[in-house]
Design an enzyme around this catalytic site. Sequence first.
Site, PDB file in Angstrom:
ATOM      1  N   GLU A 128      35.249  21.389 -32.019  1.00  0.00           N
ATOM      2  CA  GLU A 128      35.536  22.424 -33.024  1.00  0.00           C
ATOM      3  C   GLU A 128      34.258  23.110 -33.479  1.00  0.00           C
ATOM      4  OE1 GLU A 128      36.584  19.321 -32.857  1.00  0.00           O
ATOM      5  OE2 GLU A 128      38.380  18.963 -34.048  1.00  0.00           O
ATOM      6  N   CYS A 143      37.652  16.056 -37.573  1.00  0.00           N
ATOM      7  CA  CYS A 143      36.894  15.192 -38.485  1.00  0.00           C
ATOM      8  C   CYS A 143      36.524  15.965 -39.753  1.00  0.00           C
ATOM      9  CB  CYS A 143      35.649  14.644 -37.789  1.00  0.00           C
ATOM     10  SG  CYS A 143      34.279  15.824 -37.681  1.00  0.00           S
ATOM     11  N   CYS A 167      33.884  18.809 -39.398  1.00  0.00           N
ATOM     12  CA  CYS A 167      34.432  20.038 -38.797  1.00  0.00           C
ATOM     13  C   CYS A 167      35.298  20.785 -39.801  1.00  0.00           C
ATOM     14  CB  CYS A 167      35.236  19.715 -37.545  1.00  0.00           C
ATOM     15  SG  CYS A 167      34.188  19.258 -36.142  1.00  0.00           S
TER      16      CYS A 167
HETATM   17  N1  THU Z   1      35.789  14.738 -31.235  1.00  0.00           N
HETATM   18  C1  THU Z   1      35.931  16.093 -31.245  1.00  0.00           C
HETATM   19  O1  THU Z   1      35.292  16.816 -30.481  1.00  0.00           O
HETATM   20  N2  THU Z   1      36.818  16.622 -32.124  1.00  0.00           N
HETATM   21  C2  THU Z   1      37.657  15.898 -32.911  1.00  0.00           C
HETATM   22  O2  THU Z   1      38.453  16.469 -33.645  1.00  0.00           O
HETATM   23  C3  THU Z   1      37.626  14.444 -32.872  1.00  0.00           C
HETATM   24  C4  THU Z   1      36.471  13.852 -32.130  1.00  0.00           C
HETATM   25  C5  THU Z   1      34.871  14.161 -30.246  1.00  0.00           C
HETATM   26  C6  THU Z   1      33.596  13.602 -30.789  1.00  0.00           C
HETATM   27  C7  THU Z   1      33.235  12.608 -29.701  1.00  0.00           C
HETATM   28  O3  THU Z   1      32.587  13.297 -28.644  1.00  0.00           O
HETATM   29  C8  THU Z   1      34.579  12.125 -29.186  1.00  0.00           C
HETATM   30  O4  THU Z   1      35.515  13.095 -29.585  1.00  0.00           O
HETATM   31  C9  THU Z   1      35.003  10.760 -29.707  1.00  0.00           C
HETATM   32  O5  THU Z   1      34.997  10.710 -31.063  1.00  0.00           O
END
Ligand code: THU
Length: 157
Positions: free
Chosen positions: A75, A112, A115
């Site tokens: 994101e 998260c 984000c």
């Molecule tokens: N991650 C994202 O890119 N977006 C989310 O909404 C949740 C988590 C990624 C971060 C990390 O690279 C992987 O997912 C595991 O947490």
Amino acid sequence: MTEKQITIKFHEYQNLEELPEQDRILAKEAISAMKGSYAPYSHFNVGAAIRLSNGKIVQGANQENAAFPSGLCAERTAMFAAGANYPDKDMESIAIAGGVMGRLTKSPVTPCGACRQVMAQYQTKAGRPMSVIMISDSKIWKFNRVDDILPLIFDSI
Ligand code: THU
């Protein structure tokens, strides 16, 4: 003392075909953005797609690093790319999809906290709502504004 309550409304769709056309296009872009994921540690591939006010779609994908905090979620990768390349355009909507080995998750990928905070600020910058679409292999959730997933946002310095 009064007890207060915060109520959040959102829409749940049963599949991509049920989404309004603009949202469906963006959701499919988020799924295709998963191809750009670099996740050698978690093996969890996340894609995000943002529709700008000029209709342009900007994609992002999670990028991991051996020095863990140096990596970034899909994101924010997408939002920072959109902010850097189209600083005068509003972010109207962001869609997020994730999964392992090309298979989408069973429940929608929920962004998260960091984000959400970044989404909140771009929404404030735009002065108009940014919708958030969370995708899974079946149901899809759509929130009409970032406030709905980050109530009582801090945005006042
Ligand atoms: N991650 C994202 O890119 N977006 C989310 O909404 C949740 C988590 C990624 C971060 C990390 O690279 C992987 O997912 C595991 O947490």
